[in-house]
Design an enzyme around this catalytic site. Structure first.
Site, short mmCIF file in Angstrom:
data_model
loop_
_atom_site.label_atom_id
_atom_site.label_comp_id
_atom_site.label_asym_id
_atom_site.label_seq_id
_atom_site.Cartn_x
_atom_site.Cartn_y
_atom_site.Cartn_z
N ARG A 72 55.48 42.89 48.72
CA ARG A 72 55.49 43.64 47.46
C ARG A 72 55.71 45.12 47.77
NH1 ARG A 72 50.13 42.74 44.34
NH2 ARG A 72 51.00 40.68 43.93
N ARG A 141 46.18 50.20 43.70
CA ARG A 141 47.52 49.59 43.77
C ARG A 141 48.57 50.50 43.14
NH1 ARG A 141 46.97 43.94 44.07
NH2 ARG A 141 45.19 43.41 45.36
N LYS A 209 40.37 44.90 44.61
CA LYS A 209 41.52 45.68 44.14
C LYS A 209 41.13 46.66 43.03
CE LYS A 209 43.50 41.70 42.94
NZ LYS A 209 44.40 40.68 42.38
N LYS A 211 43.05 49.03 39.85
CA LYS A 211 44.34 49.23 39.17
C LYS A 211 44.24 50.37 38.16
CE LYS A 211 45.83 44.49 39.81
NZ LYS A 211 46.25 43.24 39.17
N CYS A 431 54.05 34.43 35.25
CA CYS A 431 53.79 34.76 36.65
C CYS A 431 54.64 33.85 37.54
CB CYS A 431 52.31 34.56 36.96
SG CYS A 431 51.88 32.82 37.16
N CYS A 437 53.19 30.78 45.06
CA CYS A 437 51.80 31.22 44.96
C CYS A 437 50.83 30.11 45.37
CB CYS A 437 51.48 31.66 43.53
SG CYS A 437 49.78 32.24 43.40
N CYS A 476 47.60 29.78 36.85
CA CYS A 476 46.16 29.65 37.08
C CYS A 476 45.44 30.72 36.27
CB CYS A 476 45.85 29.77 38.59
SG CYS A 476 45.66 31.47 39.17
N CYS A 480 47.89 36.93 36.07
CA CYS A 480 48.88 37.89 36.58
C CYS A 480 49.94 38.32 35.56
CB CYS A 480 49.56 37.31 37.82
SG CYS A 480 48.39 37.05 39.17
FE1 SRM Z 1 48.28 38.92 40.51
C1 SRM Z 1 46.69 37.28 42.99
C2 SRM Z 1 51.21 37.80 41.62
C3 SRM Z 1 49.79 41.15 38.53
C4 SRM Z 1 45.37 39.30 38.72
N1 SRM Z 1 48.84 37.79 42.11
C5 SRM Z 1 48.02 37.24 43.04
C6 SRM Z 1 48.85 36.61 44.18
C7 SRM Z 1 49.01 37.65 45.23
C8 SRM Z 1 48.28 35.28 44.75
C9 SRM Z 1 47.37 35.34 45.93
O1 SRM Z 1 46.38 36.11 45.94
O2 SRM Z 1 47.60 34.56 46.85
C10 SRM Z 1 50.12 36.31 43.40
C11 SRM Z 1 51.41 36.22 44.23
C12 SRM Z 1 52.30 35.13 43.69
C13 SRM Z 1 53.65 35.12 44.28
O3 SRM Z 1 54.05 34.08 44.84
O4 SRM Z 1 54.38 36.10 44.15
C14 SRM Z 1 50.07 37.37 42.33
N2 SRM Z 1 50.13 39.46 40.26
C15 SRM Z 1 51.23 38.81 40.72
C16 SRM Z 1 52.49 39.34 40.08
C17 SRM Z 1 53.71 39.30 40.99
C18 SRM Z 1 52.74 38.53 38.80
C19 SRM Z 1 54.01 38.81 38.04
O5 SRM Z 1 54.33 37.94 37.22
O6 SRM Z 1 54.63 39.83 38.17
C20 SRM Z 1 52.01 40.74 39.70
C21 SRM Z 1 52.18 41.76 40.79
C22 SRM Z 1 51.81 43.14 40.31
C23 SRM Z 1 52.09 44.24 41.28
O7 SRM Z 1 53.26 44.62 41.43
O8 SRM Z 1 51.14 44.76 41.86
C24 SRM Z 1 50.52 40.47 39.47
N3 SRM Z 1 47.65 40.07 38.97
C25 SRM Z 1 48.47 40.83 38.20
C26 SRM Z 1 47.81 41.20 37.00
C27 SRM Z 1 48.44 41.97 35.83
C28 SRM Z 1 48.28 43.46 35.96
O9 SRM Z 1 47.71 43.97 36.92
O10 SRM Z 1 48.74 44.13 35.05
C29 SRM Z 1 46.54 40.66 37.05
C30 SRM Z 1 45.47 40.73 35.94
C31 SRM Z 1 44.82 42.06 35.86
C32 SRM Z 1 43.69 42.17 36.83
O11 SRM Z 1 43.90 42.56 37.95
O12 SRM Z 1 42.56 41.81 36.44
C33 SRM Z 1 46.44 39.95 38.31
N4 SRM Z 1 46.31 38.41 40.86
C34 SRM Z 1 45.29 38.60 39.98
C35 SRM Z 1 44.11 37.97 40.51
C36 SRM Z 1 42.71 37.96 39.83
C37 SRM Z 1 41.92 39.15 40.23
C38 SRM Z 1 40.51 39.10 39.74
O13 SRM Z 1 39.97 40.14 39.39
O14 SRM Z 1 39.91 38.03 39.72
C39 SRM Z 1 44.47 37.38 41.73
C40 SRM Z 1 43.58 36.58 42.69
C41 SRM Z 1 42.84 37.45 43.63
O15 SRM Z 1 42.98 38.66 43.68
O16 SRM Z 1 42.04 36.86 44.36
C42 SRM Z 1 45.86 37.66 41.92
FE1 SF4 Z 2 49.48 32.83 41.24
FE2 SF4 Z 2 47.66 32.49 39.39
FE3 SF4 Z 2 48.76 34.88 39.71
FE4 SF4 Z 2 50.18 32.92 38.70
S1 SF4 Z 2 48.33 33.82 37.78
S2 SF4 Z 2 50.83 34.31 40.33
S3 SF4 Z 2 49.41 31.15 39.76
S4 SF4 Z 2 47.49 33.87 41.18
#
Ligand code: SRM
Ligand code: SF4
Length: 575
Positions: A72, A141, A209, A211, A431, A437, A476, A480
């Site tokens: 990323r 981030r 993390k 944000k 997502c 993922c 899930c 995201c």
């Molecule tokens: Fe996310 C984890 C993709 C925005 C909440 N996110 C992941 C991972 C890295 C999976 C992992 O930990 O193994 C995913 C990678 C999948 C892949 O194959 O690419 C992933 N997140 C994404 C992206 C690419 C989704 C997208 O459709 O674009 C976004 C990347 C953003 C960036 O450039 O930094 C992305 N993730 C978000 C958002 C939305 C936002 O920030 O506006 C959220 C919800 C807001 C938040 O943070 O609460 C989000 N991602 C999570 C979480 C849950 C965190 C939590 O507090 O519980 C995880 C899981 C974790 O961190 O353990 C996660």
């Molecule tokens: Fe992966 Fe769940 Fe984030 Fe989708 S919402 S990219 S399945 S961690």
């Protein structure tokens, strides 16, 4: 002052950070060893701070595990030069799966990269003057900020502020340069590692993390309330004077674990622009000092805010930043989406917002988006590429004289500049989930376009075609693609099965709620037909689906569930 922690209860990640505060791990040594096709379990945690996730291609699991990495970018404000776009495009073709994935936080991800190509990929990103440091990990981030080119002076000031905060909250570890630029493995017993203390993050960084987002009302294009820390611009005339401060948002949750939940940030009040860095550091250090380091599912700042209370947080920020937060300056949001097509910036240049289905830039028969953007970057070196938090791309800095040539180039590759997508597709996000993922429970990016096509047919049948409904899906419950802000949210539970969430609003100020625990993908029409039919029949004038669901469908569903619970015989006491 900080929370007392029993050291025996610290999570594994905390012990790792304690042991290697530079975050160097054995990353450089693993990179240099051609016999290894993956990183160790411990290094899987360290590489995140460097912007990398170890994954495996889930489509290939049955025939044997193929390790890949996702990388990323750290792209301040989501703004890239044409040259940087060319570098990213090249790297996606030569090192990745020939696609670029625009993320919901204005970045780009490479998927499908193998370990042997990782070093050169990150080196080239750095040579292009971008980075991957802190794109992931327990740090601040990529800060999000409205991606549209500057059409007021205040927005220029907000953009500049976002870069200042990004710099002020950046980790300073020497390991990133050492691994990715110099190819040197730090000696982990050396005081350079053991004695390293980041001036802001200390030795163990944040519990989780963090944000940050900036928005300028009336547009809430960054879903500001879903961030740990949000800055809502307050303007006078066309100048920025300060910010309303929003703290404690986040969406991640786990199925079946009610201790985890999505939460919108609270708006604490107003502070003047001069105090921006102090306030940003105050909020970040509250997370550093009070976040739960024993349980990563409970470690986000939102739980500190929820459990200690808004008044406690306000006092703590006042004390740390040396100010008194003033009452909220009234503001109103009206939208979260992007404005597609042509627009004009303050300097008279044009910009063009292009719809990217589920953020995936790729070439398909008749729609050569990747090739088109590559050619744009080659032919127009003075253009800018801006990534939106809705997974779209904006081409900016377009002089009037180049408009026609750009339109023709895009059209030759099947990319339209007007009427780019139907209203439902245009307002959707998904997502990545499968196959990259590791946390995905159901399809998302690969499924949503098909689901929307089916909903469109249903909308025609019911007579609501052409009405916008914000639809988002995730594989899930982590959230995201911010499904908990959507009017219809599909949250993956198992292959072909989703939780159905209803009731978000158009301005990104209301969380939706679970309407049904599980629906089958195959039953989409059966599930949605009655809901859309009632919306059509019972809505007030102009009422959106999310508002109708909140006013009518959800209260009814909640009342019905309560009636069922009340009718159940009480469990007899056990003796
Ligand atoms: Fe996310 C984890 C993709 C925005 C909440 N996110 C992941 C991972 C890295 C999976 C992992 O930990 O193994 C995913 C990678 C999948 C892949 O194959 O690419 C992933 N997140 C994404 C992206 C690419 C989704 C997208 O459709 O674009 C976004 C990347 C953003 C960036 O450039 O930094 C992305 N993730 C978000 C958002 C939305 C936002 O920030 O506006 C959220 C919800 C807001 C938040 O943070 O609460 C989000 N991602 C999570 C979480 C849950 C965190 C939590 O507090 O519980 C995880 C899981 C974790 O961190 O353990 C996660
Ligand atoms: Fe992966 Fe769940 Fe984030 Fe989708 S919402 S990219 S399945 S961690």
């Amino acid at each position: 002052m900080s929370a007392e922690i029993d050291p025996t209860k610290l999570s594994k990640n905390e012990l790792l950070k304690q042991r290697i505060p530079t975050l160097a791990g054995n990353i450089a040594a693993t990179l240099a060893d051609p016999a290894l096709d993956k990183f160790s379990e411990d290094d899987e945690q360290f590489i995140k701070f460097h912007g990398i996730y170890q994954q495996d291609d889930r489509d290939l699991r049955k025939t044997g595990k193929k390790y890949i990495v996702m990388i990323r970018g750290r792209i301040p404000g989501g703004v890239m030069t044409s040259n940087q776009w060319k570098v990213f495009d090249d790297l996606a073709s030569t090192h990745g799966n020939n696609t670029l994935r625009i993320t919901t936080r204005q970045s780009i991800q490479f998927h499908g990269v193998v370990k042997s190509g990782l070093g050169s990929l990150i080196k080239k990103i750095n040579e292009s003057l971008l980075s991957t440091l802190a794109a992931c990990g327990d740090v601040n981030r990529n800060i999000t900020v409205s991606p549209t080119p500057i059409y007021t002076k205040a927005r220029a000031e907000v953009f500049a502020d976002s870069l200042r905060v990004m710099d002020a909250l950046a980790p300073t570890t020497p390991a990133y340069h050492s691994i990715w630029v110099d190819n040197v493995q730090l000696n982990l017993d050396d005081p350079v590692n053991t004695g390293f203390v980041d001036p802001l993050y200390g030795q163990t960084y944040l519990p989780r993390k963090f944000k940050v987002s900036f928005v300028t009302p009336p547009s809430n294009d960054m879903d500001v309330f879903t961030n740990d820390l949000g800055f809502i611009a307050v303007t006078e005339g066309d100048r920025l004077v300060g910010y309303n401060l929003a703290v404690g948002g986040g969406l991640g949750r786990s199925h079946g674990n009610v201790q985890t939940y999505p939460r919108l940030a609270d708006v604490l009040g107003y502070f003047p622009r001069e105090k921006l860095i102090e306030v940003a550091k105050a909020v970040l250090t509250i997370h550093r000092d009070f976040g739960d380091r024993t349980n990563r599912k409970h470690a986000r700042l939102k739980y500190v805010v929820q459990e200690r209370g808004v008044e406690w947080v306000r006092e703590e920020i006042n004390r740390r930043a040396g100010l008194t937060i003033a009452p909220v300056v009234p503001f109103k949001f009206t939208s979260t989406g992007d404005t597609y097509g042509w627009n004009r910036a303050l300097d008279g240049s044009n910009f063009l917002t292009l719809f990217v289905q589920t953020g995936r830039i790729k070439d398909v028969e008749g729609h050569q988006m990747k090739t088109a953007l590559r050619q744009v970057a080659e032919k127009f070196p003075h253009f800018e590429f801006r990534l939106s938090g809705n997974q779209n791309v904006i081409i900016a800095n377009i002089p009037e004289a180049d408009r026609a040539a750009l339109t023709a180039l895009l059209a030759a590759n099947g990319v339209k500049t007007e009427n780019q997508a139907s209203v439902l597709h245009a307002a959707s996000m998904a997502c990545p989930s499968m196959p990259t993922c590791g946390l995905g429970l159901a399809e998302s990016e690969r499924a949503l376009p098909g689901l929307i096509n089916r909903i469109e047919k249903l909308a025609v049948e019911i007579g609501v075609a052409g009405e916008e409904i914000i639809i988002r899906s995730t594989g899930c419950p982590n959230g995201c693609a911010r499904p908990y802000m959507a009017e219809i949210g599909f949250v993956g539970k198992a292959p072909g099965k989703y939780q159905l969430w209803l009731g978000g609003d158009v301005s990104g100020t209301r969380l939706n709620q679970v309407f049904k625990e599980t629906i089958k993908e195959a039953d989409l029409e059966i599930e949605l037909r009655p809901l859309l039919t009632r919306w059509k029949a019972e809505r007030t004038t102009g009422e959106r689906f999310g508002d109708f669901a909140t006013r009518v469908l959800l209260p009814e569903a909640i009342a019905a569930a309560a009636a069922v619970a009340a009718a159940k015989p009480a469990t007899p006491p056990t003796s």
